[in-house]
Design a protein around this motif. Structure first.
Motif, short mmCIF file in Angstrom:
data_model
loop_
_atom_site.label_atom_id
_atom_site.label_comp_id
_atom_site.label_asym_id
_atom_site.label_seq_id
_atom_site.Cartn_x
_atom_site.Cartn_y
_atom_site.Cartn_z
N THR A 298 72.76 111.61 -18.84
CA THR A 298 73.04 110.25 -19.26
C THR A 298 73.05 109.35 -18.02
O THR A 298 73.20 109.82 -16.89
N PHE A 299 72.93 108.07 -18.26
CA PHE A 299 72.92 107.11 -17.15
C PHE A 299 74.21 107.19 -16.34
O PHE A 299 74.19 107.20 -15.11
N ASN A 300 75.35 107.24 -17.02
CA ASN A 300 76.62 107.28 -16.31
C ASN A 300 76.81 108.56 -15.53
O ASN A 300 77.46 108.57 -14.47
N HIS A 301 76.28 109.67 -16.01
CA HIS A 301 76.33 110.90 -15.24
C HIS A 301 75.44 110.79 -13.99
O HIS A 301 75.81 111.26 -12.91
N ARG A 302 74.27 110.19 -14.14
CA ARG A 302 73.37 110.08 -12.99
C ARG A 302 74.01 109.29 -11.86
O ARG A 302 73.84 109.62 -10.68
N TYR A 303 74.75 108.25 -12.20
CA TYR A 303 75.29 107.36 -11.17
C TYR A 303 76.80 107.51 -11.01
O TYR A 303 77.46 106.62 -10.46
N ALA A 304 77.33 108.63 -11.43
CA ALA A 304 78.77 108.87 -11.32
C ALA A 304 79.19 109.10 -9.87
O ALA A 304 78.47 109.73 -9.09
N LEU A 305 80.36 108.58 -9.54
CA LEU A 305 81.09 108.95 -8.31
C LEU A 305 82.51 109.28 -8.75
O LEU A 305 83.42 108.46 -8.63
N PRO A 306 82.70 110.49 -9.26
CA PRO A 306 83.97 110.81 -9.95
C PRO A 306 85.13 111.06 -9.00
O PRO A 306 84.97 111.35 -7.81
N ASN A 307 86.33 110.97 -9.58
CA ASN A 307 87.55 111.25 -8.83
C ASN A 307 87.46 112.55 -8.06
O ASN A 307 87.87 112.64 -6.89
N LYS A 308 86.96 113.60 -8.75
CA LYS A 308 87.06 114.93 -8.14
C LYS A 308 86.28 115.04 -6.84
O LYS A 308 86.68 115.80 -5.95
N LEU A 309 85.20 114.29 -6.69
CA LEU A 309 84.46 114.35 -5.43
C LEU A 309 85.35 113.86 -4.28
O LEU A 309 85.40 114.47 -3.21
N PHE A 310 86.08 112.79 -4.51
CA PHE A 310 86.98 112.25 -3.47
C PHE A 310 88.20 113.14 -3.28
O PHE A 310 88.75 113.23 -2.17
N GLU A 311 88.63 113.81 -4.34
CA GLU A 311 89.74 114.76 -4.21
C GLU A 311 89.32 115.96 -3.37
O GLU A 311 90.12 116.48 -2.57
N PHE A 312 88.08 116.42 -3.51
CA PHE A 312 87.57 117.49 -2.64
C PHE A 312 87.63 117.05 -1.18
O PHE A 312 87.99 117.83 -0.29
N VAL A 313 87.24 115.80 -0.91
CA VAL A 313 87.26 115.30 0.47
C VAL A 313 88.68 115.27 1.00
O VAL A 313 88.95 115.75 2.12
N GLN A 314 89.62 114.72 0.23
CA GLN A 314 91.01 114.66 0.71
C GLN A 314 91.60 116.06 0.88
O GLN A 314 92.47 116.27 1.73
#
Length: 393
Positions: A298-314
């Motif tokens: 889906t469009f929103n999946h293609r351009y997602a920047l979800p919480n969990k990606l930033f949680e992995f970084v932190q």
């Protein structure tokens, strides 16, 4: 008596689990009196919280009356959407009309509307007196584009609401550049990007044991997240890796039971209770690789920047993601880990196998270096700057 407040945050979500909205409140509550109107509170709002009704508010009625009300709701919906084809009337059905009745007496100086569902309500409440900030989150007109019934019934209404109400907001945000461009093309309004970055955590990378590399994934246990496929993929890594899942209960109970059964037969896959949003980074810091194998269907999946990606970084983890453009660009820019060469589980497996202990520690160090830049503090500064400007402070 009308309660005094500077800002009202409206969201048709439960604040206890909606991390993005909670961050809005946290960024503003030390400077302003903030009220909230949402489906559920998170326990910090005090008296300035209004619990909004939802579509099923009639379910507590006696059976016969419940059937009559439900039939009336369906008839009204059919007429407004398919006979009159009136998107404005379709919006003001059910829970939104009830929400208006609940909060129409409030007089905040500024309203933050979360998701398109809340924007017309916020504009109506503002009535030219208050400023309105619209946080679109994702791209609403294609929210469920893989559901033909949703596209047929809801997509025209959502597109109309974007074109009608976004130009009336005083400021707009969304989660990524690709989604901002889509809103610009549709409405002529380009929202500023306010990512789903989470608060900075004072953590350090944990040394990886090359004999047992620990993968982690957290979030909703839903078929769309391919959790079962991730568990089955671990069969190819039985001797060298283990997987830890921290999952919120599945809406689909049968799918949740399937996940539990798959994990129970694999001693290198561990199923844990979900983690409170504010505790995620600290809880997963002990692991090595955060995996987010999101489809791009889906469009929103293609351009997602979800919480969990930033949680992995932190959490100072190495990261493996699928090649969805927004995620892939962020991961490559900061050298956070490999981007799979496709969306299949085979491609994800290949990316994981490319990570030995030495390379994992390199990516963990890169996450550590980027943690301050990729934290919520930058987004909070942007939000506070916009709010202060609109309020004339």
């Amino acid at each position: 008596m009308i309660p005094a407040m500077d800002i009202l945050v409206i969201s048709f979500s439960n604040l206890a689990t909606d991390a993005r909205v909670r961050r809005q409140i946290g960024a503003l509550c030390d400077r302003y009196t903030v009220g909230t109107a949402a489906l559920g509170a998170d326990g910090r709002e005090g008296k300035l919280h209004w619990t909004l009704p939802w579509e099923d508010h009639h379910l507590g009625l006696p059976p016969l009356l419940r059937k009559m009300v439900s039939a009336g709701m369906h008839a009204r919906r059919y007429i407004t959407r398919h006979v009159l084809r009136d998107p404005e009337a379709a919006y003001w059905e059910g829970h939104r009309r009830a929400a208006w009745r609940m909060i129409r007496h409030l007089r905040p100086a500024l309203i933050i509307a979360n998701d398109l569902d809340a924007l017309p309500l916020a504009i109506r409440l503002a009535d030219g007196r208050a400023k309105v900030v619209f946080d679109a989150h994702e791209f609403s007109p294609r929210q469920h584009e893989n559901d033909p019934e949703w596209m047929r019934e809801h997509q025209p209404i959502w597109e109309y609401l974007c074109k009608r109400y976004m130009p009336l907001a005083d400021a707009c945000f969304t989660v990524s550049e690709g989604i901002a461009e889509a809103y610009l093309e549709l409405t002529g309004i380009r929202p500023a990007v306010l990512t789903n970055a989470v608060p900075y955590e004072e953590l350090s990378p944990v040394t990886t044991d090359p004999r047992r590399i620990k993968l982690v994934h957290h979030g909703m246990a839903s078929p769309q997240r391919r959790i079962a496929e991730l568990v089955e993929m671990m069969d190819a890594l039985r001797d060298t890796h283990e997987l830890h899942l921290f999952l919120r209960p599945a809406r689909n109970a049968a799918y949740g039971e399937r996940i539990a059964a798959l994990c129970a037969t694999r001693d290198h896959v561990h199923l844990h209770p979900s983690i409170a949003p504010d505790d995620i980074a600290r809880a997963i810091n002990a692991f090595d690789i955060g995996v987010h194998h999101l489809h791009a269907d889906t469009f929103n999946h293609r351009y997602a920047l979800p919480n969990k990606l930033f949680e992995f970084v932190q959490a100072r983890l190495a990261v493996v993601v699928t090649p969805n453009p927004a995620m892939a660009d962020l991961v490559r820019k900061h050298d956070l880990g490999p981007v799979a060469n496709g969306h299949s589980m085979e491609a994800v497996l290949e990316a994981i196998r490319a990570l030995d202990a030495g390379r994992i520690m390199r990516h963990k160090a890169a996450a550590n270096a980027a943690a301050r830049e990729l934290s919520a503090e930058r987004g909070a500064d942007l939000l506070r700057e916009v709010v202060a400007r609109l309020l004339g402070h």
